[in-house]
Design an enzyme around this catalytic site. Structure first.
Site, PDB file in Angstrom:
ATOM      1  N   LYS A   1     -12.682  -1.353  10.008  1.00 28.70           N
ATOM      2  CA  LYS A   1     -12.616  -2.418   9.004  1.00 28.70           C
ATOM      3  C   LYS A   1     -11.729  -3.544   9.481  1.00 28.70           C
ATOM      4  CE  LYS A   1     -11.023  -3.103   4.301  1.00 28.70           C
ATOM      5  NZ  LYS A   1     -10.379  -2.524   3.157  1.00 28.70           N
TER       6      LYS A   1
ATOM      7  N   LYS B   1      -8.053   0.186  10.676  1.00 26.51           N
ATOM      8  CA  LYS B   1      -8.053  -0.905   9.704  1.00 26.51           C
ATOM      9  C   LYS B   1      -7.092  -1.985  10.181  1.00 26.51           C
ATOM     10  CE  LYS B   1      -7.115  -2.110   4.915  1.00 26.51           C
ATOM     11  NZ  LYS B   1      -6.857  -1.633   3.554  1.00 26.51           N
TER      12      LYS B   1
ATOM     13  N   CYS C   1       0.813  -1.216   0.000  1.00 25.48           N
ATOM     14  CA  CYS C   1       0.000   0.000   0.000  1.00 25.48           C
ATOM     15  C   CYS C   1       0.850   1.271   0.000  1.00 25.48           C
ATOM     16  CB  CYS C   1      -0.934   0.004   1.211  1.00 25.48           C
ATOM     17  SG  CYS C   1      -2.031  -1.418   1.259  1.00 25.48           S
TER      18      CYS C   1
HETATM   19  C1  PBG Z   1      -6.289  -2.196   0.267  1.00 28.88           C
HETATM   20  C2  PBG Z   1      -7.687  -2.578   0.500  1.00 28.88           C
HETATM   21  C3  PBG Z   1      -8.118  -3.806   0.977  1.00 28.88           C
HETATM   22  C4  PBG Z   1      -9.491  -3.774   0.982  1.00 28.88           C
HETATM   23  C5  PBG Z   1      -9.884  -2.531   0.537  1.00 28.88           C
HETATM   24  N1  PBG Z   1      -8.746  -1.794   0.250  1.00 28.88           N
HETATM   25  C6  PBG Z   1      -7.412  -5.023   1.350  1.00 28.88           C
HETATM   26  C7  PBG Z   1      -6.124  -5.029   2.005  1.00 28.88           C
HETATM   27  O1  PBG Z   1      -5.779  -4.193   2.830  1.00 28.88           O
HETATM   28  O2  PBG Z   1      -5.428  -5.959   1.644  1.00 28.88           O
HETATM   29  C8  PBG Z   1     -10.319  -4.942   1.418  1.00 28.88           C
HETATM   30  C9  PBG Z   1     -11.692  -4.949   1.008  1.00 28.88           C
HETATM   31  C10 PBG Z   1     -12.381  -6.218   1.206  1.00 28.88           C
HETATM   32  O3  PBG Z   1     -11.823  -7.249   1.642  1.00 28.88           O
HETATM   33  O4  PBG Z   1     -13.569  -6.208   0.904  1.00 28.88           O
HETATM   34  N2  PBG Z   1      -5.915  -0.924   0.574  1.00 28.88           N
HETATM   35 ZN    ZN Z   2      -3.757  -0.840  -0.118  1.00 33.68          ZN
END
Ligand code: PBG
Ligand code: ZN
Length: 271
Positions: free
Chosen positions: A198, A145, A80
């Site tokens: 999340k 998150k 990310c």
């Molecule tokens: C990445 C991101 C993720 C999701 C949304 N944006 C996954 C991660 O951090 O690997 C997950 C969404 C989902 O599982 O529905 N920035």
């Molecule tokens: Zn990401």
């Protein structure tokens, strides 16, 4: 996942009209670029896939358009943030996140939603938007998150699983509640308008604590693995899909979520 698709721009008019007709107030857009590179440069291309999608939805509906701000779908390594010596370079990443947010705002996004979990990104994005006269573009931050196995199906669909290591240096450890509250507090101080927790289902206590402590507009992200589990179990004939869907969405609402982001949105609204 069953019932979920990656849409080309040509289909956005139809699908977004369907969303609007069902009285769903808004959508969250994720992009799948044609090419990825080390620094995720497609993410802030003004003619990129998300930038085009925003225009397509805005031209055809009055939906609220929220866009994901992150690098993992655009980087060849799937992290990310920018990588330097196999480590995330937090502060260099902030500059890129600001550029992505600005290019989405220019394309017409109402809300930008940083999901990267770099430190200081809400402040950096707010500054970039304000400096370019986008004071009215809101920020919905993925404030708490967690590092989670519930993201599996999303990563497969977005081809965004990290090619080395994992996300534990930037996403939160699931046993930690105090850090979640500190992260939320920081994001609010930096200018977040909406804070998100999340995943949702295994973190209802976090939603509850965040809503009660800060009283901010609070979003819950009902993630891909939560959706997939219900779909799979109901396909086996083990649970009643509609009832379980309703019960889990209700639990997020009961915990204090003002906004629920869910792959069930169309199905639930159709009921
Ligand atoms: C990445 C991101 C993720 C999701 C949304 N944006 C996954 C991660 O951090 O690997 C997950 C969404 C989902 O599982 O529905 N920035
Ligand atoms: Zn990401």
């Amino acid at each position: 996942m069953p019932g979920q698709f990656r849409y080309p721009i040509s289909e956005l008019k139809q699908i977004s009209k369907k969303v609007e007709d069902l009285n769903i107030p808004g959508i969250l857009i994720f992009g799948m670029p044609e090419k990825k590179d080390e620094v995720g440069s497609e993410s802030y291309n003004d003619k990129g896939i998300v930038q085009k999608a925003i225009k397509a939805v805005k031209d055809n509906t009055d939906l609220l358009v929220i866009t994901d701000i992150c690098l993992c779908q655009y980087t060849s390594h799937g992290h990310c943030g920018l990588i330097c010596d196999e480590k995330i370079n937090n502060d260099e990443t902030l500059k890129v996140l600001g550029k992505i947010a600005l290019s989405h705002a220019k394309a017409g996004a109402d809300i930008v939603a940083p999901s990267d979990m770099m430190d200081g990104r809400v402040g950096a994005i707010r500054k970039e938007l304000d400096n370019n006269s986008f004071e009215d573009t809101l920020i919905m931050s993925y404030a708490a998150k967690y590092l989670s196995s519930f993201y599996g199906p999303f990563r497969e669909a977005a081809h965004s699983a990290p090619t080395f290591g994992d996300r534990r240096t930037y996403q939160m450890e699931s046993g930690n509640i105090l850090e979640a509250l500190r992260e939320v507090e920081l994001d609010i101080k930096e200018g977040a308008d909406i804070v998100m927790v999340k995943p949702a289902l295994a973190y209802l206590d976090v939603i509850y604590r965040v809503k009660n402590k800060f009283g901010m507009p609070t979003a819950a992200y009902n993630v891909s693995g939560e959706y997939a589990m219900i779909k799979a179990a109901s396909k086996m004939g083990w649970v009643d899909e509609k009832k379980i869907m309703e019960e889990t969405l209700l639990s997020m609402k009961r915990a204090g979520a003002d906004i629920i982001i869910s792959y069930f949105a169309l199905e639930y609204a159709s009921l």
